[in-house]
Design a protein around this motif. Structure first.
Motif, PDB file in Angstrom:
ATOM      1  N   ILE A  52       0.793  -1.344  -0.037  1.00 43.17           N
ATOM      2  CA  ILE A  52       0.108  -0.097  -0.071  1.00 43.17           C
ATOM      3  C   ILE A  52       0.945   1.186  -0.138  1.00 43.17           C
ATOM      4  N   ASP A  53       0.557   2.107  -0.808  1.00 35.63           N
ATOM      5  CA  ASP A  53       1.227   3.622  -0.936  1.00 35.63           C
ATOM      6  C   ASP A  53       0.291   4.433  -0.312  1.00 35.63           C
ATOM      7  N   THR A  81      -5.036   6.269  -0.268  1.00 38.90           N
ATOM      8  CA  THR A  81      -4.135   4.917   0.103  1.00 38.90           C
ATOM      9  C   THR A  81      -4.511   3.989  -1.454  1.00 38.90           C
ATOM     10  N   THR A  82      -3.438   3.613  -2.104  1.00 39.97           N
ATOM     11  CA  THR A  82      -3.347   3.091  -3.520  1.00 39.97           C
ATOM     12  C   THR A  82      -2.555   1.904  -3.444  1.00 39.97           C
ATOM     13  N   PRO A  83      -2.488   0.701  -4.199  1.00 39.66           N
ATOM     14  CA  PRO A  83      -1.692  -0.173  -4.408  1.00 39.66           C
ATOM     15  C   PRO A  83      -0.394   0.302  -4.806  1.00 39.66           C
ATOM     16  N   SER A  84       0.698  -0.382  -4.002  1.00 33.18           N
ATOM     17  CA  SER A  84       2.045   0.289  -4.430  1.00 33.18           C
ATOM     18  C   SER A  84       2.380   0.161  -5.823  1.00 33.18           C
ATOM     19  N   ILE A  85       3.140   1.009  -6.115  1.00 27.18           N
ATOM     20  CA  ILE A  85       3.982   0.951  -7.764  1.00 27.18           C
ATOM     21  C   ILE A  85       5.291   1.294  -7.536  1.00 27.18           C
ATOM     22  N   ALA A 118      14.116   2.751  -1.033  1.00 25.85           N
ATOM     23  CA  ALA A 118      14.219   2.100  -2.355  1.00 25.85           C
ATOM     24  C   ALA A 118      15.733   1.627  -2.507  1.00 25.85           C
ATOM     25  N   LEU A 119      16.598   2.250  -1.942  1.00 27.40           N
ATOM     26  CA  LEU A 119      17.973   1.849  -1.916  1.00 27.40           C
ATOM     27  C   LEU A 119      18.097   0.194  -1.078  1.00 27.40           C
ATOM     28  N   LEU A 120      17.218   0.422   0.088  1.00 29.12           N
ATOM     29  CA  LEU A 120      17.143  -1.126   0.778  1.00 29.12           C
ATOM     30  C   LEU A 120      16.707  -1.980   0.250  1.00 29.12           C
ATOM     31  N   SER A 121      15.399  -1.551  -0.621  1.00 26.01           N
ATOM     32  CA  SER A 121      14.670  -2.745  -1.424  1.00 26.01           C
ATOM     33  C   SER A 121      15.471  -3.277  -2.441  1.00 26.01           C
TER      34      SER A 121
END
Length: 342
Positions: free
Chosen positions: A10-11, A51-55, A121-124
């Motif tokens: 979720i974003d 709240t939206t699905p993560s992109i 983003a870096l850790l992902s």
């Protein structure tokens, strides 16, 4: 829009409000909340307008600028940490505790508020984890400010309707071959503690453990993980959190005795580290909350923090426990400081 977050697919965008959920647990009767609980016991929820699905993020990892590798200082040096290990072993001999988790906090100066999404983003990319995410709400916008980035591998609670599960991690090594009998005994102790916690909120006879002592590989290390399941007897979020917090894997057994020892030994507050981070969707009776390990947080007056620790039993070797804390921190600190790992 002010404030953003990401967790469990979720974003979140555009902060609406923050609520002290210990003082106002009734607010969890509806809505979707990003929740951060500190080890010290505060539980705060943030509600966002969108709240939206993560992109996939366009905030690329190369945008992150972290502290210099040599800028980090520890709340406990090696000598102090090893002395704390021996103190816990003495408490075990006295019969006061079977296990206690001893942690230290790494800190580095970082004057300007950094970009949490960029670190996430870096850790992902460099340290993918099953419960990775972030939340950033700057000060001065009518809500409690918050800055947390997590790459947690550990599930604190998952709720799907009437079903609840928890997956304590105990036992860490570089490879599966490095896991010891001490690691397995430690995991079983904490799994039993989690079973007891869930029994307080579940229907009698519904608690099961499956799997027990599974191995999970993560970047640079391996964990032992067990999963406890049950059928909820209550849908009251306040009670669910009260009966299970703090998570057993980062406190010890018996929990209250371990917490008392921790309070005497540790020299810095843990904050969101070893707390809980995640999402409660009250409208759908669902939640995914991670144990706040492998977690960075930034706070005024301009300090980045990261916690690391180990479970101590009578079988513990102080030098080995220190090395475990180093192992758990090494990859993430390297990423946050330079963007690459060996």
């Amino acid at each position: 829009m002010v404030g953003s977050a990401r967790f469990a697919g979720i974003d979140f965008a555009d902060i609406v409000e923050s609520v002290d959920l210990k003082r106002h647990p009734d607010r969890l009767q509806n809505g979707t909340w990003f929740v951060v609980a500190t080890f010290e016991g505060t539980i705060t929820g943030w509600r966002f307008r969108h709240t939206t699905p993560s992109i996939p993020s366009d905030n690329a990892p190369h945008k992150w600028r972290g502290p210099a590798p040599g800028a980090w200082a520890s709340s406990m040096d090696k000598k102090s940490y090893c002395a704390a290990v021996e103190t816990v072993r003495a408490h075990v001999v006295e019969g006061e505790v079977y296990q206690a988790n001893v942690c230290r906090i790494l800190s580095a100066p970082m004057p300007a508020e950094p970009d949490a999404e960029a670190l996430a983003a870096l850790l992902s990319a460099g340290n993918p984890a099953p419960y990775q995410g972030y939340i950033q709400v700057p000060a001065g916008h009518g809500s409690d400010p918050i800055w947390v980035v997590t790459a947690s591998p550990e599930l604190y609670l998952r709720v799907r309707g009437a079903r609840i599960s928890s997956s304590p991690i105990k036992g860490t090594a570089r490879t599966p071959d490095g896991l010891s009998d001490k690691d397995r005994a430690e995991n079983i102790m904490i799994t039993d503690l989690v079973r007891n916690d869930l029994q307080r909120i579940c229907e009698p006879g519904t608690i099961t453990v499956d799997p027990l002592l599974a191995t999970e590989d993560h970047p640079g290390l391996t964990h032992l993980v067990s999963t406890v399941h049950g059928a909820l007897a209550t849908r009251e979020w306040a009670r669910i959190l009260a009966e299970t917090f703090p998570p057993g894997s980062i406190s010890g057994a018996p929990k209250e005795a371990a917490l008392a020892i921790i309070a005497k030994l540790e020299t810095a507050p843990r904050g969101p580290y070893c707390g809980a981070i995640g999402v409660i969707d009250a409208d759908r009776d669902e939640a995914t909350l991670a144990v706040g390990i492998r977690t960075f947080w930034w706070e005024q007056p301009g300090v980045m923090r990261f916690g690391t620790g180990a479970g101590i039993t009578f079988e513990s070797d102080a030098e080995a426990e220190w090395a475990e804390t180093e192992l758990k921190a090494a990859r993430l600190i390297a990423l946050a400081s330079g963007g690459t790992v060996a």
